[in-house]
Motif scaffolding. Structure first.
Motif, short mmCIF file in Angstrom:
data_model
loop_
_atom_site.label_atom_id
_atom_site.label_comp_id
_atom_site.label_asym_id
_atom_site.label_seq_id
_atom_site.Cartn_x
_atom_site.Cartn_y
_atom_site.Cartn_z
N UNK A 269 -8.66 7.88 12.45
CA UNK A 269 -7.50 6.99 12.33
C UNK A 269 -7.66 5.93 11.25
N UNK A 270 -8.61 6.12 10.32
CA UNK A 270 -8.74 5.18 9.19
C UNK A 270 -8.79 5.96 7.88
N UNK A 271 -8.29 5.33 6.85
CA UNK A 271 -8.32 5.92 5.51
C UNK A 271 -8.74 4.84 4.51
N UNK B 239 -5.08 7.60 0.52
CA UNK B 239 -4.90 9.05 0.45
C UNK B 239 -5.35 9.66 1.78
N UNK B 240 -4.41 10.32 2.49
CA UNK B 240 -4.72 10.90 3.79
C UNK B 240 -5.05 12.39 3.72
N UNK B 241 -5.21 12.90 2.51
CA UNK B 241 -5.42 14.35 2.38
C UNK B 241 -6.68 14.82 3.11
N UNK C 55 0.85 -1.19 0.00
CA UNK C 55 0.00 0.00 0.00
C UNK C 55 0.88 1.24 0.00
N UNK C 56 0.58 2.12 -0.91
CA UNK C 56 1.29 3.38 -1.01
C UNK C 56 0.47 4.47 -0.31
N UNK C 57 1.12 5.22 0.60
CA UNK C 57 0.43 6.28 1.34
C UNK C 57 0.67 7.61 0.63
N UNK C 58 -0.40 8.33 0.43
CA UNK C 58 -0.33 9.64 -0.24
C UNK C 58 -0.71 10.73 0.76
N UNK C 59 0.01 11.83 0.70
CA UNK C 59 -0.26 13.00 1.55
C UNK C 59 -0.14 12.65 3.05
N UNK C 60 0.91 11.94 3.41
CA UNK C 60 1.13 11.57 4.82
C UNK C 60 2.39 12.25 5.35
#
Length: 312
Positions: free
Chosen positions: A288-290, A277-279, A237-242
């Protein structure tokens, strides 16, 4: 044998000398005289004559003219007896090279009258006249669109796109009809419980306008069919905007999908991408979930499922 013939001749002579024989002969003579008198009277009769039009080269009708002419005739019964046999040959018209042509009621009657006996009179024709609009004949090539209604047996599916050979059709007809055409459909190909690749010759839908012709009038449709199975891969999993201080759990997602047996080894985890995406996730506010997003670049993968649906 001679004796038997003499007996038959004698019995026939005896029959005509009997009351029944005399009555039968009188009835036959009466019927003959009735026919002679009746057929000497005037009658009205209806019949049809085929129409045929000879067009100049490279010209066609904008809409098809009538194919036959209905006529009302009057004459003695004797003369009308042979009308249907004389009118089997088509009435041929030479069409000049012009955009519009009108064949009047008088012209139709005169042409029909010339084919009849002098004792027969042409009363009416239907239609009363024939109006024709001509256009130049054009050619246009458009793709063939296969129209199908297919279902597959359990654990079988299409192994790729439907192939059509030839994939285009040449249409010949009036320019006004050809301008709006962007494709030409086939007749519906309906098949159920397919387990093996299918190749059939399927006719194209015939034109409603008889002035339009198709080349070819049928195509070959091939449907690739194969058995499919399930495959499972694990995608990081790739995290974006973290921010650097954030961690996610789990770090990979389980992806299952259906794929044909011939492509089982071909599809790998590199064809998939999973991202969180955590934006729009308010971490500071306690969220705490995305949600996870999984995409696949392989065109033949179907039934894609993944777990979990979100990360912490």
């Amino acid at each position: 044998m001679a004796k038997k013939k003499q007996e038959n001749k004698g019995s026939l002579t005896d029959f005509f000398r009997s009351d029944r024989g005399v009555l039968l002969m009188c009835m036959m003579v009466s019927l003959l005289f009735w026919l002679i008198v009746k057929l000497s009277e005037n009658f009205r009769s209806q019949t049809t004559i085929p129409l045929q039009f000879v067009l100049p080269a490279h010209m066609t009708f904008a809409s098809p003219p009538p194919g036959q002419l209905e006529i009302d005739l009057e004459g003695q019964g004797w003369d009308l007896l042979g009308v249907r046999f004389r009118n089997r040959e088509p009435l041929v018209f030479e069409v000049p090279q012009q955009d519009e042509l009108l064949i009047s009621n008088r012209q139709l009657k005169d042409r029909v009258q010339n084919r009849q006996s002098e004792k027969i009179k042409v009363l009416e024709t239907r239609p009363d006249f024939v109006r024709m609009n001509l256009e130049s004949r054009h050619r246009k090539t458009v793709p063939v669109k296969p129209v199908t209604n297919l279902s597959f047996a359990s654990q079988y599916k299409s192994a790729g796109p439907i192939r059509v050979r030839p994939d285009s059709v040449e249409i010949i007809g009036p320019r006004s009809d050809l301008e709006a055409l962007s494709f030409w459909p086939t007749e519906i190909l309906a098949m159920a419980e397919l387990r093996e690749p299918l190749t059939v010759t399927q006719p194209l839908v015939p034109p409603e306008n008889l002035q339009i012709s198709l080349n070819p009038s049928a195509v070959q449709i091939s449907v690739p069919v194969e058995q499919f199975t399930e495959k499972i891969v694990f995608i990081p999993i790739k995290v974006i905007n973290a921010t650097d201080s954030l961690r996610i759990y789990p770090s990979q997602v389980r992806v299952s999908f259906s794929i044909g047996l011939s492509q089982y080894e071909e599809v790998e985890s590199s064809h998939f991408s999973a991202s969180a995406d955590l934006e729009n996730v308010n971490v500071q506010g306690g969220a705490n979930t995305a949600p996870l997003t999984v995409t696949c670049s392989h065109p033949d993968v179907s039934g894609l499922l993944y777990s979990p649906r979100s990360v912490e």
